[in-house]
Design a protein around this motif. Structure first.
Motif, PDB file in Angstrom:
ATOM      1  N   THR A 108       0.912  -1.198  -0.087  1.00  0.00           N
ATOM      2  CA  THR A 108       0.069   0.152   0.013  1.00  0.00           C
ATOM      3  C   THR A 108       0.855   1.224   0.010  1.00  0.00           C
ATOM      4  O   THR A 108       0.303   2.277  -0.506  1.00  0.00           O
ATOM      5  N   HIS A 109       2.141   1.175   0.457  1.00  0.00           N
ATOM      6  CA  HIS A 109       2.820   2.557   0.374  1.00  0.00           C
ATOM      7  C   HIS A 109       3.404   2.746  -0.774  1.00  0.00           C
ATOM      8  O   HIS A 109       3.768   4.026  -1.038  1.00  0.00           O
ATOM      9  N   ALA A 110       3.303   1.723  -1.497  1.00  0.00           N
ATOM     10  CA  ALA A 110       4.026   1.811  -2.929  1.00  0.00           C
ATOM     11  C   ALA A 110       2.677   2.245  -3.808  1.00  0.00           C
ATOM     12  O   ALA A 110       3.098   2.485  -5.354  1.00  0.00           O
ATOM     13  N   ILE A 111       1.520   2.339  -3.682  1.00  0.00           N
ATOM     14  CA  ILE A 111       0.521   2.728  -4.501  1.00  0.00           C
ATOM     15  C   ILE A 111       0.774   4.139  -5.332  1.00  0.00           C
ATOM     16  O   ILE A 111       0.556   3.910  -6.614  1.00  0.00           O
ATOM     17  N   PRO A 112       1.120   4.874  -4.710  1.00  0.00           N
ATOM     18  CA  PRO A 112       1.391   6.327  -5.365  1.00  0.00           C
ATOM     19  C   PRO A 112       2.528   6.140  -6.545  1.00  0.00           C
ATOM     20  O   PRO A 112       2.235   6.894  -7.559  1.00  0.00           O
ATOM     21  N   PHE A 113       3.451   5.424  -6.281  1.00  0.00           N
ATOM     22  CA  PHE A 113       4.515   5.235  -7.270  1.00  0.00           C
ATOM     23  C   PHE A 113       3.786   4.375  -8.337  1.00  0.00           C
ATOM     24  O   PHE A 113       4.160   4.718  -9.696  1.00  0.00           O
ATOM     25  N   TYR A 114       3.023   3.342  -8.438  1.00  0.00           N
ATOM     26  CA  TYR A 114       2.655   2.671  -9.268  1.00  0.00           C
ATOM     27  C   TYR A 114       1.394   3.435 -10.063  1.00  0.00           C
ATOM     28  O   TYR A 114       1.251   3.441 -11.250  1.00  0.00           O
ATOM     29  N   SER A 115       0.722   4.233  -9.259  1.00  0.00           N
ATOM     30  CA  SER A 115      -0.363   5.096  -9.823  1.00  0.00           C
ATOM     31  C   SER A 115       0.259   6.190 -10.919  1.00  0.00           C
ATOM     32  O   SER A 115      -0.317   6.385 -11.887  1.00  0.00           O
ATOM     33  N   LYS A 116       1.533   6.692 -10.551  1.00  0.00           N
ATOM     34  CA  LYS A 116       1.952   7.505 -11.647  1.00  0.00           C
ATOM     35  C   LYS A 116       2.322   6.956 -12.610  1.00  0.00           C
ATOM     36  O   LYS A 116       2.500   7.739 -13.814  1.00  0.00           O
ATOM     37  N   LEU A 117       2.578   5.518 -12.863  1.00  0.00           N
ATOM     38  CA  LEU A 117       2.948   4.878 -13.961  1.00  0.00           C
ATOM     39  C   LEU A 117       1.634   4.354 -14.734  1.00  0.00           C
ATOM     40  O   LEU A 117       1.995   3.625 -15.872  1.00  0.00           O
ATOM     41  N   GLY A 118       0.523   4.718 -14.280  1.00  0.00           N
ATOM     42  CA  GLY A 118      -0.631   4.340 -14.958  1.00  0.00           C
ATOM     43  C   GLY A 118      -1.521   2.920 -14.505  1.00  0.00           C
ATOM     44  O   GLY A 118      -2.268   2.754 -15.014  1.00  0.00           O
ATOM     45  N   TYR A 119      -1.021   2.591 -13.144  1.00  0.00           N
ATOM     46  CA  TYR A 119      -1.818   1.295 -12.809  1.00  0.00           C
ATOM     47  C   TYR A 119      -2.930   1.875 -11.883  1.00  0.00           C
ATOM     48  O   TYR A 119      -2.998   3.018 -11.276  1.00  0.00           O
ATOM     49  N   GLU A 120      -4.004   0.930 -12.012  1.00  0.00           N
ATOM     50  CA  GLU A 120      -5.287   1.252 -11.194  1.00  0.00           C
ATOM     51  C   GLU A 120      -5.546   0.496 -10.149  1.00  0.00           C
ATOM     52  O   GLU A 120      -5.419  -0.816 -10.332  1.00  0.00           O
ATOM     53  N   ILE A 121      -6.095   0.651  -8.997  1.00  0.00           N
ATOM     54  CA  ILE A 121      -6.336  -0.288  -8.132  1.00  0.00           C
ATOM     55  C   ILE A 121      -7.673  -1.089  -8.470  1.00  0.00           C
ATOM     56  O   ILE A 121      -8.601  -0.561  -9.002  1.00  0.00           O
ATOM     57  N   ILE A 122      -7.590  -2.265  -8.413  1.00  0.00           N
ATOM     58  CA  ILE A 122      -8.692  -3.106  -8.742  1.00  0.00           C
ATOM     59  C   ILE A 122      -9.103  -4.322  -7.770  1.00  0.00           C
ATOM     60  O   ILE A 122      -9.859  -5.172  -7.939  1.00  0.00           O
ATOM     61  N   SER A 123      -8.651  -3.989  -6.573  1.00  0.00           N
ATOM     62  CA  SER A 123      -8.849  -4.883  -5.445  1.00  0.00           C
ATOM     63  C   SER A 123      -9.125  -4.078  -4.035  1.00  0.00           C
ATOM     64  O   SER A 123      -8.692  -2.989  -3.976  1.00  0.00           O
ATOM     65  N   GLU A 124      -9.718  -4.709  -3.126  1.00  0.00           N
ATOM     66  CA  GLU A 124      -9.686  -4.382  -1.794  1.00  0.00           C
ATOM     67  C   GLU A 124      -8.199  -4.609  -1.130  1.00  0.00           C
ATOM     68  O   GLU A 124      -7.293  -5.404  -1.571  1.00  0.00           O
ATOM     69  N   GLU A 125      -7.983  -3.929  -0.139  1.00  0.00           N
ATOM     70  CA  GLU A 125      -6.583  -4.123   0.844  1.00  0.00           C
ATOM     71  C   GLU A 125      -6.696  -5.798   1.281  1.00  0.00           C
ATOM     72  O   GLU A 125      -7.670  -6.404   1.630  1.00  0.00           O
ATOM     73  N   PHE A 126      -5.530  -6.537   1.122  1.00  0.00           N
ATOM     74  CA  PHE A 126      -5.128  -7.931   1.657  1.00  0.00           C
ATOM     75  C   PHE A 126      -3.833  -7.865   2.224  1.00  0.00           C
ATOM     76  O   PHE A 126      -3.015  -7.007   1.859  1.00  0.00           O
ATOM     77  N   LEU A 127      -3.407  -8.834   2.995  1.00  0.00           N
ATOM     78  CA  LEU A 127      -2.457  -8.999   3.631  1.00  0.00           C
ATOM     79  C   LEU A 127      -1.641 -10.220   2.733  1.00  0.00           C
ATOM     80  O   LEU A 127      -2.014 -11.258   2.363  1.00  0.00           O
ATOM     81  N   ASP A 128      -0.407  -9.898   2.564  1.00  0.00           N
ATOM     82  CA  ASP A 128       0.501 -10.754   1.877  1.00  0.00           C
ATOM     83  C   ASP A 128       2.122 -10.833   2.687  1.00  0.00           C
ATOM     84  O   ASP A 128       2.404  -9.681   2.887  1.00  0.00           O
ATOM     85  N   ALA A 129       2.317 -11.648   3.406  1.00  0.00           N
ATOM     86  CA  ALA A 129       3.670 -11.916   4.174  1.00  0.00           C
ATOM     87  C   ALA A 129       3.350 -10.939   5.434  1.00  0.00           C
ATOM     88  O   ALA A 129       4.296 -10.270   5.520  1.00  0.00           O
ATOM     89  N   GLY A 130       2.169 -10.545   5.681  1.00  0.00           N
ATOM     90  CA  GLY A 130       1.807  -9.697   6.807  1.00  0.00           C
ATOM     91  C   GLY A 130       1.664  -8.209   6.472  1.00  0.00           C
ATOM     92  O   GLY A 130       1.658  -7.249   7.458  1.00  0.00           O
ATOM     93  N   ILE A 131       2.093  -7.951   5.202  1.00  0.00           N
ATOM     94  CA  ILE A 131       2.042  -6.375   4.729  1.00  0.00           C
ATOM     95  C   ILE A 131       0.713  -6.376   3.756  1.00  0.00           C
ATOM     96  O   ILE A 131       0.372  -6.914   2.918  1.00  0.00           O
TER      97      ILE A 131
END
Length: 140
Positions: A108-131
């Motif tokens: 989630t902390h990297a979402i702004p980085f990927y958003s600037k590259l044109g990626y759009e959120i398509i899911s609710e938040e989930f945990l992977d490896a506790g993150i």
């Protein structure tokens, strides 16, 4: 900076080393979750600053969609355009291989980085490896 597709075991071990520093040492992801069963089927990428490996990532085909994974840059090389360089090379590879859509699971902390590259959120938040993560996608 130059991003190369990993072509030998030495380069692969360098990519694993960077991933371990970032994900295992910094973020406390268990090593058995970081290095997984998909390593052999993935295409790996390694970012160099001159001859020094400083970042890594991998790409897989999952259900006909290009999946971008394990994007990481050593701490003292972040915020220099290095992450974007890795993503640009992976997207270029995906296009060349005939993919028209990419997806990734972003911390989630990297979402702004990927958003600037044109990626759009398509899911609710989930945990992977506790993150906390969210899935993002982009048409290419």
């Amino acid at each position: 900076m130059e991003v190369k597709i990993v072509s030998n075991d030495n380069q692969l071990q360098e990519a694993f080393s960077i991933r371990k520093k970032v994900f295992v040492e910094e973020q406390h992801v268990p090593v058995e979750e970081e290095i997984d069963q998909y390593e052999d089927e993935a295409v790996h990428f390694l970012l160099y600053d001159q001859d020094l490996p400083i970042g890594a990532g991998r790409f897989r085909s999952v259900d006909g969609i290009g999946k971008v994974e394990r994007i990481c840059v050593l701490e003292n090389h972040r915020k220099t355009g290095s992450g974007k360089a890795i993503m640009d090379k992976i997207e270029e590879y995906g296009k060349r291989e005939g993919f028209n859509k990419l997806k990734l699971n972003a911390q989630t902390h990297a979402i702004p980085f990927y958003s600037k590259l044109g990626y759009e959120i398509i899911s609710e938040e989930f945990l992977d490896a506790g993150i906390p993560h969210r899935t993002m996608s982009k048409q290419i």
